[in-house]
Design a protein around this motif. Structure first.
Motif, PDB file in Angstrom:
ATOM      1  N   MET A   1       0.839  -1.203   0.000  1.00  0.00           N
ATOM      2  CA  MET A   1       0.000   0.000   0.000  1.00  0.00           C
ATOM      3  C   MET A   1       0.872   1.250   0.000  1.00  0.00           C
ATOM      4  SD  MET A   1      -3.198   0.349  -0.203  1.00  0.00           S
ATOM      5  CE  MET A   1      -3.866   1.935  -0.675  1.00  0.00           C
ATOM      6  N   ARG A   2       1.857   1.249   0.871  1.00  0.00           N
ATOM      7  CA  ARG A   2       2.703   2.432   0.998  1.00  0.00           C
ATOM      8  C   ARG A   2       3.433   2.824  -0.273  1.00  0.00           C
ATOM      9  NH1 ARG A   2       4.874   4.746   6.153  1.00  0.00           N
ATOM     10  NH2 ARG A   2       3.716   6.652   5.937  1.00  0.00           N
ATOM     11  N   PRO A   3       4.184   1.854  -0.883  1.00  0.00           N
ATOM     12  CA  PRO A   3       4.937   2.216  -2.086  1.00  0.00           C
ATOM     13  C   PRO A   3       4.007   2.720  -3.180  1.00  0.00           C
ATOM     14  CG  PRO A   3       5.535   0.023  -1.328  1.00  0.00           C
ATOM     15  CD  PRO A   3       4.381   0.455  -0.517  1.00  0.00           C
ATOM     16  N   ALA A   4       2.810   2.129  -3.265  1.00  0.00           N
ATOM     17  CA  ALA A   4       1.862   2.550  -4.294  1.00  0.00           C
ATOM     18  C   ALA A   4       1.499   4.012  -4.089  1.00  0.00           C
ATOM     19  CB  ALA A   4       0.612   1.680  -4.237  1.00  0.00           C
ATOM     20  N   ARG A   5       1.275   4.373  -2.819  1.00  0.00           N
ATOM     21  CA  ARG A   5       0.910   5.754  -2.533  1.00  0.00           C
ATOM     22  C   ARG A   5       2.053   6.702  -2.885  1.00  0.00           C
ATOM     23  NH1 ARG A   5      -2.625   7.796   2.358  1.00  0.00           N
ATOM     24  NH2 ARG A   5      -4.150   7.130   0.834  1.00  0.00           N
ATOM     25  N   HIS A   6       3.298   6.245  -2.572  1.00  0.00           N
ATOM     26  CA  HIS A   6       4.450   7.079  -2.916  1.00  0.00           C
ATOM     27  C   HIS A   6       4.529   7.278  -4.421  1.00  0.00           C
ATOM     28  CE1 HIS A   6       6.132   7.852   0.902  1.00  0.00           C
ATOM     29  NE2 HIS A   6       6.252   6.563   1.224  1.00  0.00           N
ATOM     30  N   ARG A   7       4.288   6.159  -5.148  1.00  0.00           N
ATOM     31  CA  ARG A   7       4.385   6.254  -6.602  1.00  0.00           C
ATOM     32  C   ARG A   7       3.330   7.231  -7.137  1.00  0.00           C
ATOM     33  NH1 ARG A   7       3.719   0.795  -9.154  1.00  0.00           N
ATOM     34  NH2 ARG A   7       4.274   0.105  -7.062  1.00  0.00           N
ATOM     35  N   ALA A   8       2.127   7.179  -6.563  1.00  0.00           N
ATOM     36  CA  ALA A   8       1.072   8.081  -7.014  1.00  0.00           C
ATOM     37  C   ALA A   8       1.467   9.531  -6.769  1.00  0.00           C
ATOM     38  CB  ALA A   8      -0.239   7.752  -6.303  1.00  0.00           C
ATOM     39  N   ARG A   9       2.032   9.789  -5.570  1.00  0.00           N
ATOM     40  CA  ARG A   9       2.483  11.147  -5.257  1.00  0.00           C
ATOM     41  C   ARG A   9       3.543  11.619  -6.252  1.00  0.00           C
ATOM     42  NH1 ARG A   9      -1.080  12.320  -2.944  1.00  0.00           N
ATOM     43  NH2 ARG A   9      -1.635  12.384  -0.734  1.00  0.00           N
ATOM     44  N   ALA A  10       4.488  10.720  -6.568  1.00  0.00           N
ATOM     45  CA  ALA A  10       5.556  11.065  -7.507  1.00  0.00           C
ATOM     46  C   ALA A  10       4.962  11.387  -8.877  1.00  0.00           C
ATOM     47  CB  ALA A  10       6.559   9.911  -7.616  1.00  0.00           C
ATOM     48  N   PHE A  11       3.937  10.604  -9.264  1.00  0.00           N
ATOM     49  CA  PHE A  11       3.308  10.833 -10.559  1.00  0.00           C
ATOM     50  C   PHE A  11       2.616  12.197 -10.582  1.00  0.00           C
ATOM     51  CE2 PHE A  11       0.071  10.102 -13.873  1.00  0.00           C
ATOM     52  CZ  PHE A  11       0.916   9.708 -14.888  1.00  0.00           C
ATOM     53  N   ASP A  12       1.881  12.497  -9.489  1.00  0.00           N
ATOM     54  CA  ASP A  12       1.241  13.818  -9.387  1.00  0.00           C
ATOM     55  C   ASP A  12       2.269  14.928  -9.556  1.00  0.00           C
ATOM     56  OD1 ASP A  12      -1.083  12.511  -8.894  1.00  0.00           O
ATOM     57  OD2 ASP A  12      -1.166  12.953  -6.748  1.00  0.00           O
ATOM     58  N   ALA A  13       3.397  14.790  -8.853  1.00  0.00           N
ATOM     59  CA  ALA A  13       4.417  15.826  -8.888  1.00  0.00           C
ATOM     60  C   ALA A  13       4.980  15.970 -10.290  1.00  0.00           C
ATOM     61  CB  ALA A  13       5.539  15.485  -7.901  1.00  0.00           C
ATOM     62  N   ALA A  14       5.182  14.838 -10.970  1.00  0.00           N
ATOM     63  CA  ALA A  14       5.727  14.883 -12.320  1.00  0.00           C
ATOM     64  C   ALA A  14       4.774  15.616 -13.260  1.00  0.00           C
ATOM     65  CB  ALA A  14       5.990  13.463 -12.831  1.00  0.00           C
ATOM     66  N   VAL A  15       3.467  15.310 -13.148  1.00  0.00           N
ATOM     67  CA  VAL A  15       2.479  15.982 -13.997  1.00  0.00           C
ATOM     68  C   VAL A  15       2.509  17.481 -13.739  1.00  0.00           C
ATOM     69  CG1 VAL A  15       0.007  16.250 -14.447  1.00  0.00           C
ATOM     70  CG2 VAL A  15       0.977  13.974 -14.219  1.00  0.00           C
ATOM     71  N   CYS A  16       2.561  17.870 -12.453  1.00  0.00           N
ATOM     72  CA  CYS A  16       2.567  19.296 -12.116  1.00  0.00           C
ATOM     73  C   CYS A  16       3.785  19.999 -12.706  1.00  0.00           C
ATOM     74  CB  CYS A  16       2.552  19.489 -10.599  1.00  0.00           C
ATOM     75  SG  CYS A  16       0.999  18.961  -9.870  1.00  0.00           S
ATOM     76  N   LEU A  17       4.960  19.349 -12.583  1.00  0.00           N
ATOM     77  CA  LEU A  17       6.166  19.963 -13.126  1.00  0.00           C
ATOM     78  C   LEU A  17       6.070  20.122 -14.637  1.00  0.00           C
ATOM     79  CD1 LEU A  17       9.126  18.397 -11.113  1.00  0.00           C
ATOM     80  CD2 LEU A  17       8.497  20.814 -11.320  1.00  0.00           C
ATOM     81  N   LEU A  18       5.609  19.074 -15.309  1.00  0.00           N
ATOM     82  CA  LEU A  18       5.487  19.138 -16.767  1.00  0.00           C
ATOM     83  C   LEU A  18       4.564  20.279 -17.190  1.00  0.00           C
ATOM     84  CD1 LEU A  18       5.267  15.404 -17.907  1.00  0.00           C
ATOM     85  CD2 LEU A  18       7.014  17.086 -18.515  1.00  0.00           C
ATOM     86  N   LEU A  19       3.434  20.419 -16.474  1.00  0.00           N
ATOM     87  CA  LEU A  19       2.479  21.470 -16.820  1.00  0.00           C
ATOM     88  C   LEU A  19       3.056  22.846 -16.547  1.00  0.00           C
ATOM     89  CD1 LEU A  19      -0.923  20.043 -15.532  1.00  0.00           C
ATOM     90  CD2 LEU A  19      -0.103  20.185 -17.878  1.00  0.00           C
ATOM     91  N   LEU A  20       3.811  22.937 -15.431  1.00  0.00           N
ATOM     92  CA  LEU A  20       4.344  24.226 -15.016  1.00  0.00           C
ATOM     93  C   LEU A  20       5.311  24.785 -16.063  1.00  0.00           C
ATOM     94  CD1 LEU A  20       3.684  25.871 -12.603  1.00  0.00           C
ATOM     95  CD2 LEU A  20       5.605  24.856 -11.387  1.00  0.00           C
ATOM     96  N   PHE A  21       6.033  23.889 -16.731  1.00  0.00           N
ATOM     97  CA  PHE A  21       7.033  24.370 -17.691  1.00  0.00           C
ATOM     98  C   PHE A  21       6.636  24.080 -19.148  1.00  0.00           C
ATOM     99  CE2 PHE A  21       9.375  23.803 -13.708  1.00  0.00           C
ATOM    100  CZ  PHE A  21       9.846  25.097 -13.566  1.00  0.00           C
ATOM    101  N   MET A  22       5.360  23.720 -19.371  1.00  0.00           N
ATOM    102  CA  MET A  22       4.970  23.292 -20.722  1.00  0.00           C
ATOM    103  C   MET A  22       5.276  24.313 -21.808  1.00  0.00           C
ATOM    104  SD  MET A  22       1.868  21.030 -22.048  1.00  0.00           S
ATOM    105  CE  MET A  22       0.408  21.849 -21.519  1.00  0.00           C
ATOM    106  N   PRO A  23       5.026  25.632 -21.600  1.00  0.00           N
ATOM    107  CA  PRO A  23       5.306  26.566 -22.697  1.00  0.00           C
ATOM    108  C   PRO A  23       6.777  26.564 -23.097  1.00  0.00           C
ATOM    109  CG  PRO A  23       3.989  27.627 -21.003  1.00  0.00           C
ATOM    110  CD  PRO A  23       4.438  26.311 -20.442  1.00  0.00           C
ATOM    111  N   PHE A  24       7.643  26.098 -22.177  1.00  0.00           N
ATOM    112  CA  PHE A  24       9.071  26.145 -22.491  1.00  0.00           C
ATOM    113  C   PHE A  24       9.536  24.890 -23.217  1.00  0.00           C
ATOM    114  CE2 PHE A  24       8.201  28.936 -18.957  1.00  0.00           C
ATOM    115  CZ  PHE A  24       8.747  30.117 -19.424  1.00  0.00           C
ATOM    116  N   TRP A  25       9.064  23.721 -22.757  1.00  0.00           N
ATOM    117  CA  TRP A  25       9.507  22.517 -23.478  1.00  0.00           C
ATOM    118  C   TRP A  25       8.672  22.221 -24.710  1.00  0.00           C
ATOM    119  CZ3 TRP A  25       5.838  18.728 -23.625  1.00  0.00           C
ATOM    120  CH2 TRP A  25       4.927  18.648 -22.563  1.00  0.00           C
ATOM    121  N   MET A  26       7.487  22.846 -24.808  1.00  0.00           N
ATOM    122  CA  MET A  26       6.631  22.627 -25.965  1.00  0.00           C
ATOM    123  C   MET A  26       7.338  23.039 -27.248  1.00  0.00           C
ATOM    124  SD  MET A  26       3.590  21.455 -25.867  1.00  0.00           S
ATOM    125  CE  MET A  26       2.482  20.972 -27.145  1.00  0.00           C
ATOM    126  N   GLY A  27       8.022  24.191 -27.208  1.00  0.00           N
ATOM    127  CA  GLY A  27       8.716  24.681 -28.399  1.00  0.00           C
ATOM    128  C   GLY A  27       9.788  23.708 -28.865  1.00  0.00           C
TER     129      GLY A  27
END
Lengths: 318, 289
Positions: A1-27
């Motif tokens: 249960m625990r590792p799964a929750r950690h993985r979900a948190r990591a995934f959330d963080a990754a999505v947020c980072l990607l969105l935060l910088f999307m205008p820059f890596w999109m080009g």
């Protein structure tokens, strides 16, 4: 249960980072800022639909109506009432939500195929309204002669009209608030009841869940957030036309959710990113883009019915 | 004024007959297989364009017979390859697949026959007016009514008096039992699908004569067909027929009194039916949620 929750948190963080910088890596990968904005707007729409489709298990094939009502509401508020950006979005959302409350009450007892068919049909009312009511909506040509306005916070002004990156971050902020609200709802006891209805409606009813009321509320919430996306979409284009209300958009939203994985919170966003980027690419390379999009529908249904995230999570088993 | 009203009621009946023809096919497939065939309008357009291509070779009458059969044949192929694997699953997937097919059909029609609308050649004696006072009663309109009545009558005869029809009706109620009794359910569903698509193809040929040919001809007719099914009541073919005619007449009348509500009026009717009689006019209680 625990590792799964950690993985979900990591995934959330990754999505947020990607969105935060999307205008820059999109080009760097051949996109542009407006495409990035379109992805988060359609992503919000697909995630809102998925609140109903994936987390309540009710198939609506008519969400374009509320998307379009949000778009027209915001556009007309700016054009006719000289409203600021935020009040305009608010007006679009209020109009769409009231429509959803009324129509939701009519259809809430229908299930499955029947629910889908009734939502498709009702969606068309607003299409014809926008199409026919020329004097106010601009008819088939769409509503032009207005554009989004810079937002004045009193102490500072955000120029979302002149600077497309500024509009991206404005849209991202709206996206973040909406998505956080939906996540909160899904995690609440109300959200758990919705999942219970999805898994076994009869059992949920025996346990005392007011099924009809919950489905109605879920429908209204889902339409509310889809209209937020619609309002953003009108602002993005400085334009709106009856196609924002038409049934093909409803179908596209459903395929986005399924393509990304409708049992996953972020699935529809991933589906929307793939779909919007593909549509953008294909429609600039061939006249027959409709066939390509149609083929995507067929391939997804036949080979990836659980979506991208479903495949990653569960291996190859479908 | 009475002339105008009569004209629009008559027109409405004809348009309604189309909706009914199309909706009956949709209804057949939905009742037995649980698939909403969104590509139904695509099949209709295909029937229309096939007839257009065939007319120079085999004439209007030949095309009227052959084009719907070819459409049905393609329908059988698509059913076998793409739709059959989805039976019994989540209705979401059938809807999405046929939705994608509708895109492909529309694009293919545009690719093969071009985006501009094409003229559809009718035999001369069908286009003349039959009465100088009621100018709108042209031979073609009367002819259409005859064909639609024959097609609908034929369908109900097949369903009520043949072994195949009996099995389809029984399968609509309880497919498992029908299967247990030794009926090959796969073949039954295929034939049923074929009949539904044949009706779409036939509606296409007739629609082409009335409305002319354009790639979106099917997309414009599919929504009213859904409304016809909902108004008439899910599960009842007679209801679907009635629903189609009623919404046709309603939009014909709206065209006289509220021209801008011509399309919207049928959705208002649907809303009223759902409010007052949620199972539809002839839908059976408890049969479908």
């Amino acid at each position: 249960m625990r590792p799964a929750r950690h993985r979900a948190r990591a995934f959330d963080a990754a999505v947020c980072l990607l969105l935060l910088f999307m205008p820059f890596w999109m080009g760097a990968i051949g996109g542009y800022t407006e495409l990035a904005t379109r992805i988060i707007v359609m992503g919000l729409a697909a995630m809102s639909l998925n609140f109903l489709l994936g987390f309540t298990g009710v198939l609506s094939f008519g969400h374009a109506a509320y998307f379009g009502l949000g778009a027209y509401g915001a556009a007309m508020a700016i054009k006719y009432l000289d409203a600021g950006t935020l009040p305009a979005i608010g007006l679009g959302v209020v109009v769409a939500t009231f429509a959803a409350m009324a129509i939701g009450a009519l259809i809430v007892r229908r299930r499955g195929v029947y629910f889908a068919m009734v939502t498709i049909a009702f969606g068309q009312v607003f299409y014809f309204l926008a199409f026919r009511w020329n004097a106010v909506t601009g008819g088939d040509d769409g509503l032009t002669g207005w554009h989004r306005l810079p937002i004045n916070f009193g102490f500072a002004t955000l120029d979302i009209f002149g600077n497309d990156k500024a509009f991206y971050y404005f849209a991202l902020a709206v996206f973040a608030v909406s998505v956080a609200a939906m996540a909160k709802l899904i995690d609440s006891p109300f959200g758990r009841s919705l999942t219970a209805i999805r898994e076994n409606e009869r059992r949920a009813r025996f346990l005392g869940v007011p099924v009809e009321f919950h489905i109605w509320l879920s429908f209204v919430i889902s339409c509310l957030f889809v209209s937020v996306a619609g309002a953003l979409y009108a602002l993005l284009n400085n334009f709106t036309d009856p196609r924002a209300l038409r049934f093909d958009l409803s179908g596209n939203l459903v395929i986005m959710a399924v393509l990304g994985g409708m049992r996953f919170f972020w699935g529809p966003l991933i589906g929307a990113a793939i779909f919007v980027a593909l549509q953008d690419y294909v429609s600039s390379h061939t006249e027959n883009w409709m066939s390509v999009i149609g083929l995507v529908f067929v391939l997804v249904v036949r080979f990836f019915p659980r979506g991208v995230l479903g495949m990653l999570r569960g291996g190859a088993k479908a | 004024m009475t002339q105008v009203v009569l004209f629009n009621v008559f027109n409405g009946l004809i348009v309604g007959a189309f909706y009914a023809l199309m909706a009956l096919g949709l209804s057949l497939i939905l009742n037995l297989s649980g698939v909403i065939n969104f590509a139904h309008g695509g099949f209709l357009a295909l029937g229309a364009y096939l007839a257009f291509t065939l007319i120079p070779f085999i004439g209007f009458w030949g095309a009227l017979i052959v084009a719907p059969l070819l459409t049905a044949a393609l329908g059988l192929v698509i059913e076998r390859l793409l739709i059959r694997p989805l039976y019994g699953g989540d209705p979401l997937y059938g809807l999405l697949l046929t939705f994608g097919l509708a895109y492909i059909f529309e694009d293919a029609t545009r690719f093969i026959w071009g985006a501009q609308s094409l003229p559809f050649q009718l035999p001369a004696f069908l286009t003349t007016s039959l009465s100088s006072q009621f100018f709108f009663v042209t031979g073609y309109r009367v002819f259409m009514i005859v064909i639609v009545v024959a097609a609908v009558g034929g369908l109900f005869a097949v369903l009520n008096y043949t072994r195949l029809g009996m099995r389809i009706r029984a399968g609509t109620r309880d497919l498992d039992t029908v299967s247990t009794l030794g009926v090959n359910v796969r073949v039954l569903r295929s034939l049923n699908f074929g009949i539904g698509i044949y009706m779409a193809g036939l509606a296409g040929v007739l629609a082409a004569g009335l409305l002319g040919l354009s790639p979106t001809i099917g997309a414009n007719l599919i929504m009213p067909s859904f409304v016809a099914i909902i108004v008439g009541g899910l599960g009842s073919l007679l209801g679907t027929l009635l629903g189609g005619l009623m919404i046709g007449v309603a939009s014909g009348l709206a065209a006289v009194y509220f021209p801008s509500a011509t399309e919207a009026v049928i959705y208002v009717m649907m809303g009223l039916v759902l409010l007052i009689r949620p199972r539809g006019l002839l839908g059976e209680e408890g049969r479908v949620h």
